[in-house]
Design a protein around this motif. Structure first.
Motif: not given
Length: 273
Positions: A102-103, A164-172, A219-231
């Motif tokens: 996932x990560x 962290x991915x995803x995050x609602x509090x992005x840092x600089x 890369x496009x598939x990774x952004x849409x597959x949240x549960x398997x993004x890491x793979x």
């Protein structure tokens, strides 16, 4: 009949006495025999076991020439790309509370033990950047520049740690990480298409084009597959960084071939001279 003279080596420390059959004069350092060979100096005879060097070919002293440096830089590219893949795979096993399915790879730099992935980004990026100098010389300038951007972006991704991915509090630093990481990936895709035209063969051309197309797709598939993004992200990285290894090895072989051709030209020139 014209008299002839032959040379015999006198014992060490002695002076031989020589009489010319014509006039009886003594000639120090030579011996006479009848019939004989043309007169030669004793000093032209080397002692047994002595190393005789031709004056036309002086002793070669090994030096760190430009071709040696070039090969070393290309090995930096091989080491940097291979090291990046190896370390993030090790991190997948040893890092606590981390799920490689996932990560994202960048998330391994967050929290406890994050220093390992941070160092991996930085060291691998610097090695790849160093290899870009030799790639510019052996392949072409544009491929070298793009590989340099790949390495620089990778090193900066280690300096600026990911959020962290995803995050609602992005840092600089997380936003900078995303920007330099995206630029690094884009430069690698562009390098595939540019290098496909270098010393082209059907296999190399198709391999480079397939990698250049496969990386954006995964890369496009990774952004849409949240549960398997890491793979999917790891698949993208393995595809791209393996191509970098092949590029560096191919450039090394081309450099060795060019060096051999140059050496043969130098030998031919020496013989002709």
């Amino acid at each position: 009949m014209r008299p002839q003279v032959q040379i015999l080596l006198a014992p060490p420390g002695s002076r031989s006495r020589v009489r010319s059959p014509a006039d009886g004069n003594r000639l120090p350092g030579f011996c006479v025999c009848w019939p004989a060979l043309p007169l030669l100096p004793v000093t032209s005879l080397a002692r047994p076991g002595a190393l005789v060097r031709s004056r036309s070919r002086p002793a070669v002293v090994p030096t760190l020439g430009p071709m040696t440096v070039r090969r070393g830089l290309l090995w930096c590219g091989v080491a940097g790309s291979g090291l990046f893949i190896l370390i993030f795979l090790i991190n997948d096993v040893v890092k606590p509370d981390y799920d490689p399915v996932r990560d994202a790879v960048s998330e391994a730099g967050i929290g406890s033990g994050g220093w390992l992935q941070i160092a991996n980004f930085t060291v691998s990026g610097l090695l790849i950047t160093a290899s870009s100098v030799a790639i510019s010389q052996v392949v072409n300038r544009w491929t070298g520049m793009l590989v340099g951007l790949v390495g620089a972006g990778l090193a900066l991704a280690g300096v600026f740690v990911s959020d962290p991915v995803p995050t609602d509090d992005a840092t600089w630093h997380g936003m900078i990480h995303n920007v330099v990481g995206s630029l690094s990936s884009a430069a690698l895709v562009a390098a595939c298409f540019v290098a496909a035209q270098w010393r082209t063969t059907a296999l190399w051309r198709w391999y480079s084009l397939v990698v250049g197309v496969a990386m954006p797709l995964t890369f496009v598939v990774a952004t849409g597959a949240t549960e398997t993004l890491g793979i999917w992200q790891r698949l993208t990285n393995v595809i791209g960084w393996t191509w970098l290894i092949v590029l560096a090895l191919r450039a090394m072989r081309a450099s060795a071939t060019s060096e051999g051709d140059q050496g043969r030209r130098v030998d031919v020139t020496s013989v002709s001279a």
